[in-house]
Write a protein that holds these residues in place. Structure first.
Motif, short mmCIF file in Angstrom:
data_model
loop_
_atom_site.label_atom_id
_atom_site.label_comp_id
_atom_site.label_asym_id
_atom_site.label_seq_id
_atom_site.Cartn_x
_atom_site.Cartn_y
_atom_site.Cartn_z
N SER A 54 0.86 -1.19 0.00
CA SER A 54 0.00 0.00 0.00
C SER A 54 0.90 1.24 0.00
O SER A 54 2.10 1.14 0.26
CB SER A 54 -0.86 0.01 1.26
OG SER A 54 -0.02 0.20 2.39
N GLU A 55 0.31 2.40 -0.27
CA GLU A 55 1.11 3.63 -0.29
C GLU A 55 1.85 3.83 1.03
O GLU A 55 3.00 4.22 1.07
CB GLU A 55 0.22 4.85 -0.61
CG GLU A 55 -0.16 4.98 -2.08
CD GLU A 55 1.04 5.02 -3.02
OE1 GLU A 55 1.98 5.79 -2.77
OE2 GLU A 55 1.03 4.26 -4.01
N GLY A 56 1.14 3.57 2.13
CA GLY A 56 1.76 3.74 3.45
C GLY A 56 2.89 2.76 3.67
O GLY A 56 3.96 3.14 4.19
N LYS A 58 4.68 1.33 1.37
CA LYS A 58 5.82 1.67 0.49
C LYS A 58 6.77 2.60 1.22
O LYS A 58 7.99 2.45 1.15
CB LYS A 58 5.33 2.39 -0.78
CG LYS A 58 4.71 1.50 -1.82
CD LYS A 58 4.26 2.34 -3.01
CE LYS A 58 3.34 1.54 -3.90
NZ LYS A 58 2.79 2.35 -5.00
N LYS A 59 6.19 3.56 1.94
CA LYS A 59 7.03 4.52 2.66
C LYS A 59 7.82 3.82 3.76
O LYS A 59 9.00 4.09 3.96
CB LYS A 59 6.16 5.65 3.24
CG LYS A 59 5.55 6.52 2.15
CD LYS A 59 4.53 7.48 2.73
CE LYS A 59 3.84 8.25 1.61
NZ LYS A 59 2.72 9.07 2.10
N LYS B 31 6.34 4.69 -11.49
CA LYS B 31 5.17 4.01 -10.92
C LYS B 31 4.96 4.36 -9.44
O LYS B 31 3.85 4.29 -8.94
CB LYS B 31 5.35 2.49 -11.04
CG LYS B 31 4.93 1.91 -12.37
CD LYS B 31 4.98 0.40 -12.27
CE LYS B 31 4.66 -0.27 -13.59
NZ LYS B 31 4.99 -1.71 -13.54
N HIS B 32 6.03 4.65 -8.76
CA HIS B 32 5.93 4.87 -7.31
C HIS B 32 6.48 6.24 -6.93
O HIS B 32 7.12 6.40 -5.89
CB HIS B 32 6.68 3.75 -6.57
CG HIS B 32 6.32 2.39 -7.07
ND1 HIS B 32 5.12 1.77 -6.77
CD2 HIS B 32 6.98 1.54 -7.91
CE1 HIS B 32 5.08 0.59 -7.38
NE2 HIS B 32 6.17 0.44 -8.07
N ASP B 34 5.17 8.96 -5.88
CA ASP B 34 4.72 9.59 -4.63
C ASP B 34 5.52 9.10 -3.43
O ASP B 34 5.88 9.88 -2.54
CB ASP B 34 3.23 9.31 -4.39
CG ASP B 34 2.37 10.07 -5.39
OD1 ASP B 34 2.93 10.96 -6.07
OD2 ASP B 34 1.17 9.76 -5.51
N ALA B 35 5.79 7.81 -3.41
CA ALA B 35 6.54 7.26 -2.27
C ALA B 35 7.97 7.79 -2.26
O ALA B 35 8.51 8.15 -1.21
CB ALA B 35 6.55 5.73 -2.35
N TRP B 38 7.95 11.39 -1.18
CA TRP B 38 7.81 11.46 0.27
C TRP B 38 9.18 11.26 0.94
O TRP B 38 9.54 11.97 1.88
CB TRP B 38 6.83 10.38 0.75
CG TRP B 38 6.79 10.25 2.24
CD1 TRP B 38 6.02 10.98 3.10
CD2 TRP B 38 7.57 9.36 3.05
NE1 TRP B 38 6.28 10.60 4.40
CE2 TRP B 38 7.22 9.61 4.40
CE3 TRP B 38 8.52 8.39 2.78
CZ2 TRP B 38 7.80 8.92 5.47
CZ3 TRP B 38 9.10 7.70 3.83
CH2 TRP B 38 8.74 7.96 5.16
#
Lengths: 109, 291
Positions: A54-56, A58-59, B31-32, B34-35, B38
């Motif tokens: 999930s996006e979270g 991934k971080k 693809k990623h 945004d991550a 961040w």
């Protein structure tokens, strides 16, 4: 692998090293190809993992990766991705097959 | 003499595997995005150190990979270009902070010109500084005109809050006040002080032979200053001479320059690249540079 990674325990790429060594290349060229093979392995694994999170998550994964915490990275992945080990292994097997095929093709040239 | 390319087996595999790796990188970043964004935005809190280390997340061996026929900047426009700049500079800069060789300066200026679209060079009109890569220290504000002080120096309360604490130099910059009085103050004067750097003009090769010519040349000369570890760049002008060689720093930056580049003094000090900008018609504005 030259450096330790969270997936180091999954990888067996001696076959690639041996195959590269058989080409009788100067050390500099051989080492460069090994670096490239390892870079492809690393990127392939990241590319396998990120779409599963999930996006979270991934971080969290990237944060663990950047601080080089192998155990935490691996346990996080195991808790978030079903059959993480099998998915990574499958990608690695495919990549390994492609890299070995490339080496065979190079030898024919 | 043509450059030696290596054996055919090596060439074939190096090109194929480099392309495969770059395509993978491109795919991962796009693809990623945004991550990764961040991570870039929070790199300070995570003590990542630099954008380069973020880029290396998908390329542990990238630093060891020599460039082939393409540069990383040609791969994809969708990827954060600052990351590419950091990566490209990392491959051409030495691991220690020292004066660059002519070849290194050429490589760096080509990368900067390509990424920012600004003509930069280590040497302009036959003049150069003692270094193009050095440690930057914190400078204070310079008085703009007689009577300017830290209480009336700023344009607005937000700027005052942010930059007041750095104080103002007790003396003047190398070229004195920027203007005669507050009534003649222009935006150009304000920007020249706001985005100034101090460089060691007195150590430039040839300075002793004709100090006036050199001093005139350096006055408000525009330079592109780049933090190679985060890819941030600013167009600055030379408005002071210094620091002293004993400080072991090669240049200084105004509070605004240092803040934007995320550079600090003391034990946390770090290097920047600084190259002349060829801008005879004065068309390139001072301040932060976007990609």
């Amino acid at each position: 692998m030259k450096g330790k990674h969270f997936y180091s325990h999954l990888i067996e790429i001696n076959e690639i090293y041996v195959s590269i060594s058989e080409m009788d290349l100067p050390d500099k060229e051989r080492n460069h190809l090994i670096s490239l093979a390892e870079a492809n392995i690393h990127a392939t694994i990241i590319n396998t993992i990120l779409p599963e999170l999930s996006e979270g998550d991934k971080k969290v994964f990237l944060k663990n990766l950047v601080v080089d915490n192998h155990d935490q990275t691996w346990s996080h992945l195991l808790s978030k991705i079903q059959d993480a080990e099998e998915k990574i292994n499958r990608s690695l097997r495919e990549l390994k097959k492609e890299l070995l095929k490339d080496i065979e093709e190079a030898k024919k040239n | 003499m043509p450059k030696k390319k290596g054996s055919p087996h090596y060439q074939f595999l190096a090109e194929k595997w480099t392309n495969r790796h770059r395509n993978l990188q491109s795919e991962i970043f796009s693809k990623h995005k945004d991550a990764f964004q961040w991570l870039v935005d929070n790199s300070k809190q995570l003590t990542v150190g630099s954008l380069a280390s973020i880029f290396l997340l998908v390329s542990p061996a990238a630093a060891k990979i020599p460039a082939l026929s393409t540069t990383s900047a040609q791969i994809s426009q969708t990827i954060d270009r600052k990351v590419f700049l950091v990566y490209d500079l990392r491959n051409v800069l030495p691991s220690d902070v020292r004066p660059l060789s002519s070849d290194e300066e050429k490589n760096v200026s080509e990368i900067l010109a390509r990424d920012f679209g600004i003509p930069v060079s280590a040497e302009l009109d036959g003049k150069r500084l003692n270094a193009t890569y050095g440690l930057i220290g914190q400078e204070q504000h310079l008085p703009l005109y007689p009577g300017d002080n830290i209480f009336n120096h700023f344009n607005n309360p937000a700027e005052a809050d942010k930059y007041w604490s750095y104080g103002m130099t007790p003396g003047l910059g190398a070229w004195g006040y920027f203007t005669d009085s507050s009534s003649t103050l222009t935006q150009t004067d304000i920007d020249r002080e706001k985005y100034y750097i101090a460089v060691q003009t007195f150590l430039s090769p040839g300075f002793d032979t004709n100090p006036k010519e050199y001093t005139d040349f350096f006055k408000y000369r525009k330079m592109l200053v780049v933090n190679p570890q985060n890819g941030k760049a600013i167009v600055a002008d030379i408005a002071d001479a210094g620091p002293s060689p004993w400080t072991e720093k090669q240049l200084g930056g105004s509070p605004e320059v240092m803040s934007y580049l995320e550079r600090f003094d003391g034990s946390q000090r770090g290097p920047v690249l600084y190259f002349f900008i060829d801008d005879p018609n004065d068309t390139i504005p001072l301040g932060p540079v976007s990609y």
